[in-house]
Design a protein around this motif. Structure first.
Motif, PDB file in Angstrom:
ATOM      1  N   ARG A 160      -4.797  -8.277   7.418  1.00 53.97           N
ATOM      2  CA  ARG A 160      -4.334  -7.179   6.571  1.00 53.97           C
ATOM      3  C   ARG A 160      -5.383  -6.086   6.593  1.00 53.97           C
ATOM      4  O   ARG A 160      -6.566  -6.361   6.399  1.00 53.97           O
ATOM      5  CB  ARG A 160      -4.117  -7.658   5.139  1.00 53.97           C
ATOM      6  CG  ARG A 160      -3.486  -6.605   4.249  1.00 53.97           C
ATOM      7  CD  ARG A 160      -3.302  -7.130   2.850  1.00 53.97           C
ATOM      8  NE  ARG A 160      -2.563  -6.188   2.033  1.00 53.97           N
ATOM      9  CZ  ARG A 160      -2.433  -6.296   0.720  1.00 53.97           C
ATOM     10  NH1 ARG A 160      -2.984  -7.311   0.098  1.00 53.97           N
ATOM     11  NH2 ARG A 160      -1.758  -5.407   0.030  1.00 53.97           N
ATOM     12  N   ARG A 161      -4.962  -4.864   6.834  1.00 57.51           N
ATOM     13  CA  ARG A 161      -5.897  -3.740   6.923  1.00 57.51           C
ATOM     14  C   ARG A 161      -5.569  -2.698   5.856  1.00 57.51           C
ATOM     15  O   ARG A 161      -4.406  -2.436   5.562  1.00 57.51           O
ATOM     16  CB  ARG A 161      -5.828  -3.080   8.304  1.00 57.51           C
ATOM     17  CG  ARG A 161      -6.280  -3.976   9.458  1.00 57.51           C
ATOM     18  CD  ARG A 161      -6.210  -3.221  10.771  1.00 57.51           C
ATOM     19  NE  ARG A 161      -6.566  -4.046  11.915  1.00 57.51           N
ATOM     20  CZ  ARG A 161      -7.804  -4.201  12.367  1.00 57.51           C
ATOM     21  NH1 ARG A 161      -8.804  -3.577  11.767  1.00 57.51           N
ATOM     22  NH2 ARG A 161      -8.046  -4.959  13.415  1.00 57.51           N
ATOM     23  N   GLY A 162      -6.637  -2.122   5.303  1.00 60.26           N
ATOM     24  CA  GLY A 162      -6.467  -0.968   4.432  1.00 60.26           C
ATOM     25  C   GLY A 162      -5.947  -1.249   3.051  1.00 60.26           C
ATOM     26  O   GLY A 162      -5.446  -0.341   2.381  1.00 60.26           O
ATOM     27  N   GLY A 163      -6.034  -2.507   2.586  1.00 57.27           N
ATOM     28  CA  GLY A 163      -5.628  -2.797   1.220  1.00 57.27           C
ATOM     29  C   GLY A 163      -6.584  -2.176   0.219  1.00 57.27           C
ATOM     30  O   GLY A 163      -7.689  -1.733   0.569  1.00 57.27           O
ATOM     31  N   TYR A 164      -6.175  -2.130  -1.032  1.00 56.04           N
ATOM     32  CA  TYR A 164      -7.015  -1.563  -2.080  1.00 56.04           C
ATOM     33  C   TYR A 164      -7.777  -2.685  -2.771  1.00 56.04           C
ATOM     34  O   TYR A 164      -7.236  -3.405  -3.606  1.00 56.04           O
ATOM     35  CB  TYR A 164      -6.167  -0.774  -3.080  1.00 56.04           C
ATOM     36  CG  TYR A 164      -5.576   0.476  -2.463  1.00 56.04           C
ATOM     37  CD1 TYR A 164      -6.327   1.637  -2.375  1.00 56.04           C
ATOM     38  CD2 TYR A 164      -4.282   0.472  -1.952  1.00 56.04           C
ATOM     39  CE1 TYR A 164      -5.808   2.786  -1.784  1.00 56.04           C
ATOM     40  CE2 TYR A 164      -3.741   1.618  -1.366  1.00 56.04           C
ATOM     41  CZ  TYR A 164      -4.520   2.766  -1.288  1.00 56.04           C
ATOM     42  OH  TYR A 164      -4.006   3.895  -0.699  1.00 56.04           O
ATOM     43  N   GLY A 165      -9.047  -2.838  -2.398  1.00 56.17           N
ATOM     44  CA  GLY A 165      -9.883  -3.850  -3.011  1.00 56.17           C
ATOM     45  C   GLY A 165     -10.567  -3.320  -4.248  1.00 56.17           C
ATOM     46  O   GLY A 165     -10.280  -2.226  -4.742  1.00 56.17           O
ATOM     47  N   MET A 166     -11.515  -4.089  -4.760  1.00 53.46           N
ATOM     48  CA  MET A 166     -12.220  -3.673  -5.967  1.00 53.46           C
ATOM     49  C   MET A 166     -13.120  -2.475  -5.713  1.00 53.46           C
ATOM     50  O   MET A 166     -13.261  -1.599  -6.567  1.00 53.46           O
ATOM     51  CB  MET A 166     -13.036  -4.836  -6.522  1.00 53.46           C
ATOM     52  CG  MET A 166     -12.161  -5.944  -7.072  1.00 53.46           C
ATOM     53  SD  MET A 166     -13.130  -7.185  -7.928  1.00 53.46           S
ATOM     54  CE  MET A 166     -11.809  -8.067  -8.760  1.00 53.46           C
ATOM     55  N   ALA A 187      -4.818   1.787  -8.109  1.00 57.25           N
ATOM     56  CA  ALA A 187      -6.189   1.366  -7.812  1.00 57.25           C
ATOM     57  C   ALA A 187      -7.194   2.345  -8.408  1.00 57.25           C
ATOM     58  O   ALA A 187      -8.238   1.937  -8.949  1.00 57.25           O
ATOM     59  CB  ALA A 187      -6.390   1.258  -6.303  1.00 57.25           C
ATOM     60  N   ARG A 188      -6.888   3.624  -8.329  1.00 64.06           N
ATOM     61  CA  ARG A 188      -7.806   4.620  -8.897  1.00 64.06           C
ATOM     62  C   ARG A 188      -7.839   4.515 -10.422  1.00 64.06           C
ATOM     63  O   ARG A 188      -8.922   4.604 -11.028  1.00 64.06           O
ATOM     64  CB  ARG A 188      -7.386   6.017  -8.462  1.00 64.06           C
ATOM     65  CG  ARG A 188      -8.356   7.087  -8.901  1.00 64.06           C
ATOM     66  CD  ARG A 188      -8.140   8.378  -8.138  1.00 64.06           C
ATOM     67  NE  ARG A 188      -9.132   9.378  -8.498  1.00 64.06           N
ATOM     68  CZ  ARG A 188      -9.315  10.508  -7.847  1.00 64.06           C
ATOM     69  NH1 ARG A 188      -8.572  10.788  -6.775  1.00 64.06           N
ATOM     70  NH2 ARG A 188     -10.238  11.377  -8.245  1.00 64.06           N
ATOM     71  N   LYS A 189      -6.689   4.320 -11.036  1.00 69.33           N
ATOM     72  CA  LYS A 189      -6.635   4.155 -12.492  1.00 69.33           C
ATOM     73  C   LYS A 189      -7.429   2.930 -12.917  1.00 69.33           C
ATOM     74  O   LYS A 189      -8.169   2.958 -13.911  1.00 69.33           O
ATOM     75  CB  LYS A 189      -5.177   4.049 -12.945  1.00 69.33           C
ATOM     76  CG  LYS A 189      -5.005   3.917 -14.444  1.00 69.33           C
ATOM     77  CD  LYS A 189      -3.522   3.859 -14.815  1.00 69.33           C
ATOM     78  CE  LYS A 189      -3.338   3.711 -16.315  1.00 69.33           C
ATOM     79  NZ  LYS A 189      -1.880   3.638 -16.679  1.00 69.33           N
ATOM     80  N   THR A 229       0.846  -1.183   0.000  1.00 67.89           N
ATOM     81  CA  THR A 229       0.000   0.000   0.000  1.00 67.89           C
ATOM     82  C   THR A 229       0.888   1.242   0.000  1.00 67.89           C
ATOM     83  O   THR A 229       2.067   1.189   0.325  1.00 67.89           O
ATOM     84  CB  THR A 229      -0.925   0.014   1.227  1.00 67.89           C
ATOM     85  OG1 THR A 229      -0.114  -0.035   2.416  1.00 67.89           O
ATOM     86  CG2 THR A 229      -1.861  -1.175   1.200  1.00 67.89           C
ATOM     87  N   GLY A 230       0.285   2.356  -0.382  1.00 69.91           N
ATOM     88  CA  GLY A 230       1.025   3.608  -0.456  1.00 69.91           C
ATOM     89  C   GLY A 230       0.559   4.405  -1.653  1.00 69.91           C
ATOM     90  O   GLY A 230      -0.361   4.011  -2.373  1.00 69.91           O
ATOM     91  N   PRO A 231       1.183   5.562  -1.916  1.00 69.66           N
ATOM     92  CA  PRO A 231       0.736   6.425  -3.018  1.00 69.66           C
ATOM     93  C   PRO A 231       0.724   5.727  -4.372  1.00 69.66           C
ATOM     94  O   PRO A 231      -0.195   5.933  -5.171  1.00 69.66           O
ATOM     95  CB  PRO A 231       1.749   7.577  -2.987  1.00 69.66           C
ATOM     96  CG  PRO A 231       2.253   7.603  -1.583  1.00 69.66           C
ATOM     97  CD  PRO A 231       2.279   6.179  -1.136  1.00 69.66           C
ATOM     98  N   ARG A 232       1.714   4.882  -4.639  1.00 70.01           N
ATOM     99  CA  ARG A 232       1.762   4.190  -5.932  1.00 70.01           C
ATOM    100  C   ARG A 232       0.597   3.222  -6.072  1.00 70.01           C
ATOM    101  O   ARG A 232      -0.040   3.146  -7.129  1.00 70.01           O
ATOM    102  CB  ARG A 232       3.103   3.463  -6.079  1.00 70.01           C
ATOM    103  CG  ARG A 232       3.281   2.751  -7.404  1.00 70.01           C
ATOM    104  CD  ARG A 232       4.726   2.347  -7.595  1.00 70.01           C
ATOM    105  NE  ARG A 232       4.870   1.444  -8.728  1.00 70.01           N
ATOM    106  CZ  ARG A 232       4.930   0.130  -8.639  1.00 70.01           C
ATOM    107  NH1 ARG A 232       4.893  -0.447  -7.427  1.00 70.01           N
ATOM    108  NH2 ARG A 232       5.046  -0.621  -9.706  1.00 70.01           N
TER     109      ARG A 232
END
Length: 257
Positions: A232-238, A146-148, A138-141
């Motif tokens: 795991r917390r705060g991952g980028y899911g769908m 995830a947003r893209k 996780t992080g800015p990258r």
């Protein structure tokens, strides 16, 4: 008098959740999409039914299916679920928080979930995989990726929705066919996960019923109590930031954030 609560640590988990379901918690994305809506990445599942249990905030889930387009309001206490082939998109109203129950734990992580990317991406398995997979940390990258990914899924979703609203099912059905072609080679691996998870759970119940018909309680000697927390917390899911659990036997490590 009742005995004091045990302070011994919970045992290692040798058994899956009931029915070998998957469990996670989601906080819907705040990012605004091209249509002005804040929320997740539209997608469908090919063999898994998914359920949302709303625990906080409010919002909606948008779905595309044989009956057309629906938008189902979500508020604390709401329960909504979608069968395979239903395109769904979580929409944020105010701080929408959801507990997700997933049939066939392990299969969504293995590729059962397919994003509504534009047709040219779905037609190229390598391009699809590169677009769908996020950085492992996780992080800015990871957030930017995830947003893209979400924005590209919305780009493919909006024409499907517009066509259904106009009474044209053809693009939606074409997306389903493309998704099926995309995952065809993964099915043998999925079958093994299903055998180890949901099928094994059902077969255990059958064996227990057979034993009880003979008044044989032997399997009750395996009784146990288990507890765990998110691994795991705060991952980028769908659909949003995701807290997840590594559950025994069936859940595999996620390869995307």
């Amino acid at each position: 008098m009742p005995s004091e609560p045990s302070t011994r640590p919970a045992p290692v988990l040798p058994h899956p959740l009931p029915g070998a379901v998957g469990l996670s918690h989601l906080n819907a994305y705040e990012w605004e999409a091209a249509d002005g809506v804040c929320g997740g990445s539209p997608h469908l599942h090919l063999v898994c039914t998914e359920a949302y249990v709303v625990t906080g905030g409010h919002g909606a889930v948008q779905t595309l299916g044989p009956g057309g387009y629906r938008e189902i309001p979500l508020e604390p206490g709401s329960l909504a679920w979608f069968t395979p082939g239903t395109v769904h998109r979580m929409v944020r109203g105010g701080d929408l928080r959801i507990t997700v129950l997933m049939q066939n734990s392990g299969l969504p992580e293995a590729g059962d979930a397919v994003f509504t990317f534009p047709p040219e991406v779905l037609a190229d398995p390598d391009r699809y995989a590169a677009t769908a997979t996020l950085p492992t940390r996780t992080g800015p990258r990871a957030e930017a990726a995830a947003r893209k990914r979400r924005d590209l899924a919305v780009e493919g979703y909006l024409p499907l929705r517009a066509a259904l609203l106009a009474g044209d099912e053809a693009p939606y059905l074409a997306f389903q066919r493309a998704a099926a072609r995309l995952v065809r080679d993964k099915v043998p691996g999925w079958r093994e996960l299903w055998r180890a998870g949901a099928l094994a759970a059902a077969e255990r119940t059958g064996a227990q019923l057979t034993a009880l018909e003979a008044a044989d309680p032997t399997h009750l000697a395996e009784a146990g109590t288990y507890a765990t927390g998110p691994t795991r917390r705060g991952g980028y899911g769908m659909c949003g930031r995701r807290d997840e659990y590594e559950l025994p036997g069936v859940t595999i490590a996620r390869r995307d954030g």
